[in-house]
Scaffold this active site. Structure first.
Site, PDB file in Angstrom:
ATOM      1  N   GLU A 184     -28.665 -41.556 -49.922  1.00 21.72           N
ATOM      2  CA  GLU A 184     -27.561 -41.345 -50.031  1.00 21.72           C
ATOM      3  C   GLU A 184     -27.644 -39.675 -50.235  1.00 21.72           C
ATOM      4  OE1 GLU A 184     -27.664 -43.801 -51.817  1.00 21.72           O
ATOM      5  OE2 GLU A 184     -26.221 -44.458 -52.144  1.00 21.72           O
TER       6      GLU A 184
ATOM      7  N   HIS B 219     -32.520 -41.125 -53.718  1.00 24.13           N
ATOM      8  CA  HIS B 219     -32.043 -41.985 -52.713  1.00 24.13           C
ATOM      9  C   HIS B 219     -31.512 -41.053 -51.889  1.00 24.13           C
ATOM     10  CE1 HIS B 219     -31.445 -44.375 -56.418  1.00 24.13           C
ATOM     11  NE2 HIS B 219     -32.704 -44.706 -55.956  1.00 24.13           N
TER      12      HIS B 219
END
Ligand SMILES: [Zn+2]
Length: 159
Positions: free
Chosen positions: A67, A65
């Site tokens: 993040e 992801h």
């Protein structure tokens, strides 16, 4: 937030392009990321499908992801006390990373998966860990990047 969205443009995910941008207490950028397959794992080999007969044939076991990539790509010693701008509210796995990295604030654009188990667990952990999360309120809905604009002369701009 616009930098997070621009970074997302590099994602090869055909269904969901997500970007994240970490800034320090002086609002200086210390990390940028977008969702993608792990380093060295070719997009041509691993699947991007959302559904398949077997979960191994979907993207979910493999994709990193935005993040995670933003935290791993940081150009500072650490991201303690930093804020993260992210297009989508973080899932529970990213919430764990955000908390353990010492990020104190999450500013998100969309919370479209609000009622899922993943996002509910993320909020639960953020609340316990004292992480602030808030929706981004943009001053404008669009930024258009015009590469040709650099070639126009000041006098032309006035026309
Ligand atoms: Zn996530």
């Amino acid at each position: 937030m616009a930098v997070a969205f621009l970074s997302a443009q590099r994602s090869k995910d055909p269904s969901s392009q997500v970007g994240a941008c970490i800034v320090n207490s002086e609002n200086k950028i210390v990390g940028i990321g977008y969702n993608g397959m792990p380093n060295g794992c070719s997009d041509d080999v691993l699947p991007w499908a959302r559904t398949a007969a077997h979960r191994l044939d979907t993207k979910y076991p493999y994709v990193c992801h935005a993040e995670l990539n933003a935290i791993m790509n940081k150009n500072s010693a650490d991201v303690k006390g930093c804020s993260m701008y992210v297009a989508l509210f973080p899932c529970n796995e990213c919430a764990k990373l955000i908390i353990q990295a010492g990020i104190k604030e999450v500013i998100f654009m969309s919370d479209k998966y609000h009622d899922t188990t993943e996002m509910t667990a993320a909020r639960r952990m953020f609340d316990l860990a004292g992480i602030i999360y808030r929706e981004f309120k943009p001053k404008c809905n669009k930024i258009i990047i015009d590469f040709d604009s650099i070639n126009s002369r000041p006098s032309q701009k006035l026309l």
